[in-house]
Design an enzyme around this catalytic site. Structure first.
Site, PDB file in Angstrom:
ATOM      1  N   SER A 729       0.801  -1.218   0.000  1.00 49.17           N
ATOM      2  CA  SER A 729       0.000   0.000   0.000  1.00 49.17           C
ATOM      3  C   SER A 729       0.837   1.273   0.000  1.00 49.17           C
ATOM      4  CB  SER A 729      -0.962  -0.003   1.187  1.00 49.17           C
ATOM      5  OG  SER A 729      -0.237   0.118   2.357  1.00 49.17           O
ATOM      6  N   LYS A 772      -6.387   3.422   8.822  1.00 53.80           N
ATOM      7  CA  LYS A 772      -5.449   4.362   8.209  1.00 53.80           C
ATOM      8  C   LYS A 772      -5.991   5.781   8.245  1.00 53.80           C
ATOM      9  CE  LYS A 772      -3.274   1.128   5.007  1.00 53.80           C
ATOM     10  NZ  LYS A 772      -3.238   0.659   3.621  1.00 53.80           N
TER      11      LYS A 772
END
Ligand code: ADP
Length: 841
Positions: A729, A772
């Protein structure tokens, strides 16, 4: 010690205080040692000593009830027996203790106590002069004997009479006969009194009889009592050799010559036949047929076993555990969904989704009591309340709660126990847990199932599967127990930080409920509703004494903690409470709001604290020190070649910096910062894509050439911590960071991003979006760039977070770059594209 003068014991003896038995000279007795003084005696004297002398200790009967044993030394019995410790066996189960085998030598009298700690040491006077005892028992009466001679003769005769009633073919009887003939007659009262079945009180009488006459007089009636008992028994039934073996059952006395007669089962003395007690318990434990059969078999073996055999203790421990297990003891469920809802709401703020699912689960249980439903597994960062919800579930059901920590367990015997083949074998954690809670339907919280290890000793996950599988767990067999125990009534709940490392077979059995981290606002609420009141109570403070305003809480959250849960926040409140408790106790105030008033108050030590003590920013700094974390995002984005990514870890979301620099070289790429393989691949992908699109985006090398890598080395670094970072990511972040480096432009200081990239410049979706985004929010980021296909995950975010952040969803890198730089990025198709650049293609 054995000189020509016979046995001389040291004049200073360490004393063992014995609750359970009386040691008489000439016999050997096993003592179980677990009181602090006695433990010290063993560890500091017996185990450290190197000479034979150091193995001699005094045994003093302690007549005080062990239940009421206190720290003070009880008044000691004046007379004791010095003995040699011939064996010391240590064990840690069920609790640390030693077993000592002590052979009695002679009586002594305590003259004075020299010290009481760590063990008792006393000045003693030896009472029996052993060298005098020379008359072998068979040699008849000697001239000087007089009354004593007669007594001893009579005693000998009576002992022989008793022997005559027993079967000589039994080895123990034969041995007794031999002893009777070979021992000096003066030692007979002691030896016989410790061999035949006598109570501690009777033994004490013999011990206290210092003169020989007295001793014979005291011991003789005991002998005749046995003979009478035996006669009575013979009248009622014929004694078979088998019976006699039981007569010579080796209970307390241990090894020869101190074996015990057990002439008469009805003769229950105060000592109590603990094996009989155990037998009664076995029958009373309401265990299933199979278990009962095993227990009875073991009991039978136990009765035949000399106590000195290590196996005796093993078997004994086993039986003790078997009778203690809650085979058919359970609590009654008292489930009221309405009450459960209130309780869950009262105990926990936020976590609505989780509470809803838990209530559903409980409701189904209420409708169908024998639910073989899924096992709930709470997955989330530490300190978000997983354990605490488990505890609440137990409370709403009115069940016992027990937590089994699985972190680091890598041996299947931790779950399933060790086989009973060696000393130190024990049951596994499941059976141990059941023993602790003492009911068979507790709530077991299997903590950290994602941290199960694997080793040569078998796979604990496989054992756990058996525990959790409703098809199998009604007959769970612990290796130690070796009989099935029904676990079907136990309610299992599991917790984990991540599902990634839960063994798939195990994961398959569980229903995963995500417990994400909290937002700043939620944390403030949790703090004021739960954490602060709890901490105040734990530290004996009241809200009237300590007040923590909301903005202080906010400052603690942002400057002193960086976590998804609230555990360190709770600890910080603990620290504040401790500091205030000191002030309150000292009658002195901490620094309060106004700096000037605080000075005057500090100067005046005697001033009583002004209640409530308010913790403001100044006081906060005083107590917790300078802030640990700073909002550093914007500060660090002041040079080209820095970008902020978002990472997911089992501990929650985190912001992740990516830094790049370039220097003259040969086009090499250096990566630092504890990276995993996937991350390295992302870096290569990013560079390839940027090189391929260098012209479109006007990316140049250091001297303005069209290939950014020509004559240039690149260094990519992922600072913050030595933790290994991996995962795809970070792709978009690396691209952004390098694009910034190659173009010399700054990345927007308030943007963070996440997303996987492909070689063709597409942005692929990634996991952990909620965590996140919460991390980005915590760090003060304003704009978050996400993969387009993650758009749906945004719905799970709390409304206030959504409102505070600007989300940009990107399907390709074009869109990412465009959003990451102020005013867009040249070469993209957006409105900011400068036409002359496109013409350069
Ligand atoms: P975990 O098991 O997830 O690591 P704990 O259950 O031990 O976390 O929680 C840590 C502390 O935080 C506990 O004191 C718990 O009561 C408190 N806590 C966590 N979440 C909440 C919440 N939503 N409401 C109230 N207290 C909470």
């Amino acid at each position: 010690m054995a000189s020509d003068n016979g046995i001389q014991i040291p004049s200073r003896l360490p004393l063992l205080l014995s609750h359970e038995g009386v040691l008489l000279p000439g016999s050997t007795v096993r003592f179980s040692v677990d009181s602090p003084r006695n433990m010290h005696l063993v560890s500091q004297r017996l185990l450290r000593g190197t000479s034979l002398k150091s193995t001699i200790i005094g045994v003093i009967p302690n007549t005080r009830d062990p239940e009421h044993d206190t720290d003070d030394l009880p008044t000691l019995h004046k007379i004791g027996t010095a003995g040699i410790a011939v064996q010391v066996v240590g064990s840690n189960w069920p609790k640390p203790h030693y077993t000592l085998l002590i052979t009695g030598l002679c009586r002594f009298r305590v003259s004075s106590l020299l010290k009481e700690r760590p063990f008792v040491l006393a000045e003693v006077e030896q009472l029996d002069k052993l060298e005098q005892y020379t008359t072998p028992a068979t040699e008849g009466v000697t001239a000087k004997d007089g009354e004593l001679g007669e007594l001893s003769h009579k005693f000998y005769q009576t002992a022989v009479q008793l022997l005559g009633m027993l079967d000589m073919s039994v080895p123990v009887v034969a041995k007794f006969r031999r002893l009777l003939d070979s021992l000096p007659r003066e030692t007979l009262p002691d030896v016989v009194a410790s061999m035949i079945r006598t109570s501690n009180k009777e033994k004490l009488q013999v011990l206290d009889a210092v003169t020989l006459e007295d001793r014979f007089k005291k011991a003789l009636p005991m002998l005749t009592k046995q003979i009478e008992g035996l006669k009575l028994l013979q009248k009622t039934r014929k004694i078979s050799p088998e019976n006699e073996k039981r007569v010579f059952s080796v209970r307390k006395g241990g090894v020869l010559p101190g074996r015990q007669f057990n002439l008469d089962e009805e003769d229950e003395d105060e000592d109590g036949d603990d094996i009989a007690v155990l037998e009664k318990k076995v029958h009373g434990a309401k265990m299933p047929e199979a278990a009962l059969r095993v227990c009875l078999k073991e009991l039978k073996r136990l009765k035949k076993m000399p106590q000195s055999m290590p196996e005796f203790a093993l078997t004994r421990n086993y039986l003790d555990l078997m009778v203690e297990l809650p085979w058919s003891k359970s609590t009654k469920d008292c489930l009221d969904i309405q009450a459960a809802r209130t309780l869950l709401d009262n105990d926990h703020y936020a976590m609505e989704k989780l509470k809803k699912r838990v209530l559903e689960y409980l409701a189904v249980r209420q409708l169908k009591t024998s639910l073989k439903g899924p096992i709930l597994c709470f997955v989330g960062p530490p300190g978000v309340g997983k354990t605490s919800v488990g505890r609440s579930i137990a409370r709403t059901l009115g069940r016992e709660f027990h937590r089994i920590a699985l972190g680091g367990v890598c041996d299947q015997s931790d779950i399933r126990g060790h086989r009973r083949t060696y000393v130190g074998s024990m049951p596994g954690r499941i059976i141990n847990g059941l023993k602790t809670v003492a009911v068979n339907n507790p709530v077991f919280l299997l903590d950290e199932v994602d941290k199960l290890g694997k080793s040569l000793q078998g796979d604990p996950a496989a054992a756990l599967l058996e525990v959790l599988d409703p098809e199998q767990n009604h007959s769970f067999t612990d290796h130690y127990l070796n009989v099935a125990f029904d676990l079907s009534q136990v309610l299992f709940i599991a917790t984990a930080n991540t599902t990634a490392t839960i063994p798939p077979a195990l994961l398959d059995r569980m229903e995963v409920l995500q417990v994400p981290g909290y937002t700043q606002e939620e944390k403030v609420e949790i703090a004021h509703r739960h954490l602060i009141p709890n901490q105040l109570e734990q530290h004996g403070l009241t809200p009237q004494q300590l007040h923590i305003p909301q903005d202080t809480t906010q400052a603690i959250i942002s400057s002193y903690t960086r976590e998804a849960g609230v555990r360190s926040l709770e600890r910080k409140f603990g620290a504040i409470c401790r500091a205030v408790a000191v002030k309150v106790a000292e009658g002195q105030s901490v620094t309060t709001t106004d700096a000037s008033t605080s000075e005057t108050q500090q100067g005046d030590k005697a001033a009583p604290p002004e209640m409530p003590i308010v913790i403001d920013h100044v006081a906060l700094k005083d107590i917790l020190g300078p802030p640990l974390f700073e909002m550093e995002v914007s500060e660090r984005l002041t040079l080209p070649g820095v970008a902020v990514g978002l990472a997911w870890t089992p501990l929650g979301g985190e912001i992740l910096f990516v830094e790049a620099s370039r220097m003259e070289g040969e086009g090499q790429l250096t990566l630092t910062g504890q990276l995993g393989d996937v991350m390295k691949e992302s870096a290569h992908l990013a560079i390839s894509w940027l090189r391929a699109n260098a012209k479109t985006y006007q990316l140049t090398n250091m001297v303005g050439g069209p290939d950014p890598l020509e004559g240039t080395d690149i260094h990519l670094h992922f600072p913050a911590g030595a933790v290994t970072k991996d995962g795809p990511s970070a792709g978009v972040t690396i691209v952004t960071c390098l694009a910034s480096l190659f173009s010399g432009r700054l990345v927007r200081s308030d943007v963070a991003m996440t997303g996987e990239i492909t070689l063709r410049g597409l942005v692929l979706p990634v996991g952990g979006i909620k965590d996140k985004v919460l991390a980005a929010h915590r760090a003060g980021v304003r704009r978050v760039i996400l993969p387009k296909r993650n758009e749906k995950d945004l719905e799970e975010l709390p409304a206030n977070v959504r409102a505070n952040l600007d989300f940009v969803t990107a399907a390709n890198l074009d869109e990412v770059l465009n959003a990451a730089f102020d005013g867009g990025f040249p070469g993209t198709t957006s409105t900011h594209t400068q036409p002359q650049l496109t013409s350069k293609l």
